[in-house]
Write a protein that holds these residues in place. Structure first.
Motif, PDB file in Angstrom:
ATOM      1  N   ARG A 195     -25.305  15.125 -62.131  1.00  0.00           N
ATOM      2  CA  ARG A 195     -26.430  16.388 -61.778  1.00  0.00           C
ATOM      3  C   ARG A 195     -26.558  16.601 -60.703  1.00  0.00           C
ATOM      4  O   ARG A 195     -26.521  15.955 -59.686  1.00  0.00           O
ATOM      5  CB  ARG A 195     -27.832  15.668 -62.276  1.00  0.00           C
ATOM      6  N   GLU A 210     -23.092  10.148 -65.657  1.00  0.00           N
ATOM      7  CA  GLU A 210     -23.802  11.361 -65.717  1.00  0.00           C
ATOM      8  C   GLU A 210     -23.801  12.055 -64.376  1.00  0.00           C
ATOM      9  O   GLU A 210     -23.990  11.152 -63.315  1.00  0.00           O
ATOM     10  CB  GLU A 210     -25.189  11.330 -66.140  1.00  0.00           C
ATOM     11  N   GLU A 233     -22.182  20.322 -69.644  1.00  0.00           N
ATOM     12  CA  GLU A 233     -23.515  20.370 -70.266  1.00  0.00           C
ATOM     13  C   GLU A 233     -24.228  21.695 -69.769  1.00  0.00           C
ATOM     14  O   GLU A 233     -24.859  22.529 -70.875  1.00  0.00           O
ATOM     15  CB  GLU A 233     -24.336  19.327 -70.127  1.00  0.00           C
ATOM     16  N   VAL A 284     -18.339   5.654 -67.668  1.00  0.00           N
ATOM     17  CA  VAL A 284     -18.939   6.819 -68.284  1.00  0.00           C
ATOM     18  C   VAL A 284     -20.281   7.233 -67.118  1.00  0.00           C
ATOM     19  O   VAL A 284     -20.930   6.409 -66.896  1.00  0.00           O
ATOM     20  CB  VAL A 284     -19.575   6.833 -69.581  1.00  0.00           C
ATOM     21  N   PHE A 328     -20.910  15.106 -68.193  1.00  0.00           N
ATOM     22  CA  PHE A 328     -20.645  13.761 -68.592  1.00  0.00           C
ATOM     23  C   PHE A 328     -19.121  13.571 -68.269  1.00  0.00           C
ATOM     24  O   PHE A 328     -18.414  14.198 -68.603  1.00  0.00           O
ATOM     25  CB  PHE A 328     -21.281  13.510 -69.770  1.00  0.00           C
ATOM     26  N   THR A 329     -18.874  12.465 -67.593  1.00  0.00           N
ATOM     27  CA  THR A 329     -17.481  12.316 -67.092  1.00  0.00           C
ATOM     28  C   THR A 329     -17.162  10.867 -67.843  1.00  0.00           C
ATOM     29  O   THR A 329     -17.955   9.748 -67.521  1.00  0.00           O
ATOM     30  CB  THR A 329     -17.273  12.085 -65.469  1.00  0.00           C
ATOM     31  N   VAL A 330     -16.177  10.818 -68.560  1.00  0.00           N
ATOM     32  CA  VAL A 330     -15.505   9.485 -69.005  1.00  0.00           C
ATOM     33  C   VAL A 330     -14.278   9.176 -68.201  1.00  0.00           C
ATOM     34  O   VAL A 330     -13.069   9.823 -68.400  1.00  0.00           O
ATOM     35  CB  VAL A 330     -15.106   9.577 -70.539  1.00  0.00           C
ATOM     36  N   ARG A 381     -17.180  16.501 -69.862  1.00  0.00           N
ATOM     37  CA  ARG A 381     -17.909  17.410 -70.740  1.00  0.00           C
ATOM     38  C   ARG A 381     -19.051  18.237 -69.905  1.00  0.00           C
ATOM     39  O   ARG A 381     -19.841  17.371 -69.372  1.00  0.00           O
ATOM     40  CB  ARG A 381     -18.740  16.456 -71.776  1.00  0.00           C
ATOM     41  N   LEU A 396     -23.702   5.493 -66.889  1.00  0.00           N
ATOM     42  CA  LEU A 396     -24.250   5.205 -68.192  1.00  0.00           C
ATOM     43  C   LEU A 396     -23.771   4.112 -68.904  1.00  0.00           C
ATOM     44  O   LEU A 396     -24.200   3.233 -69.879  1.00  0.00           O
ATOM     45  CB  LEU A 396     -23.917   6.377 -69.104  1.00  0.00           C
ATOM     46  N   ARG A 427     -24.788  19.775 -64.861  1.00  0.00           N
ATOM     47  CA  ARG A 427     -24.839  18.646 -65.468  1.00  0.00           C
ATOM     48  C   ARG A 427     -23.767  18.411 -66.228  1.00  0.00           C
ATOM     49  O   ARG A 427     -23.209  19.285 -67.077  1.00  0.00           O
ATOM     50  CB  ARG A 427     -26.001  18.714 -66.491  1.00  0.00           C
ATOM     51  N   HIS A 458     -24.510  10.804 -59.317  1.00  0.00           N
ATOM     52  CA  HIS A 458     -23.716  10.107 -60.115  1.00  0.00           C
ATOM     53  C   HIS A 458     -24.703   8.901 -60.794  1.00  0.00           C
ATOM     54  O   HIS A 458     -24.876   8.018 -60.056  1.00  0.00           O
ATOM     55  CB  HIS A 458     -22.314   9.755 -59.650  1.00  0.00           C
TER      56      HIS A 458
END
Length: 124
Positions: A42, A40, A63, A38, A115-117, A61, A30, A113, A27
């Motif tokens: 992976r 990322e 990816e 936020v 993206f978490t808000v 989201r 960002l 991958r 984690h």
């Protein structure tokens, strides 16, 4: 450990289980302020993310995705994507409630991958 936020019962899990602390290799922060965080996420093939939590509800989201197994804090399988309905994989975006202690194992051939808000405050 219990805390109080805005007069409501708090999150019962220790800060040490927060995704950035317990699973920081997977984690990456960002952006963060008092309203949102936020991340990322992976996870490479054959990697297992250690047990961690996500304290706040979030919008995720996707990816890229791969087959994965999610387990609870004791190792019990909660979800195995290989046992799914064949609906074509993860939706491009989804809402998630806070997530209790869990781990994720990438059992597929591709990278996961996301993206978490995370929404840290309610709007009421």
């Amino acid at each position: 450990m219990k805390s109080e936020e805005n007069g409501k019962p708090g999150w019962p899990w220790p800060d040490e289980l927060d995704a950035l602390r317990a699973a920081g290799e997977f984690h990456r922060l960002l952006f963060e302020n008092e309203h949102v965080r936020v991340l990322e996420v992976r996870i490479g093939p054959a990697q297992t993310v250690p047990v961690h939590t996500h304290r706040w509800p979030s919008i995720v989201r996707t990816e890229s995705t791969s087959d994965f197994v999610r387990r609870d804090g004791e190792g019990k399988v909660l979800f195995d994507s290989r046992q799914g309905t064949g609906s074509g994989g993860a939706p491009p975006a989804q809402w998630l409630e806070p997530i209790l202690p869990h781990s994720v194992e990438n059992v597929g051939k591709g990278e996961i991958r996301l993206f978490t808000v995370e929404l840290k405050r309610s709007c009421d």
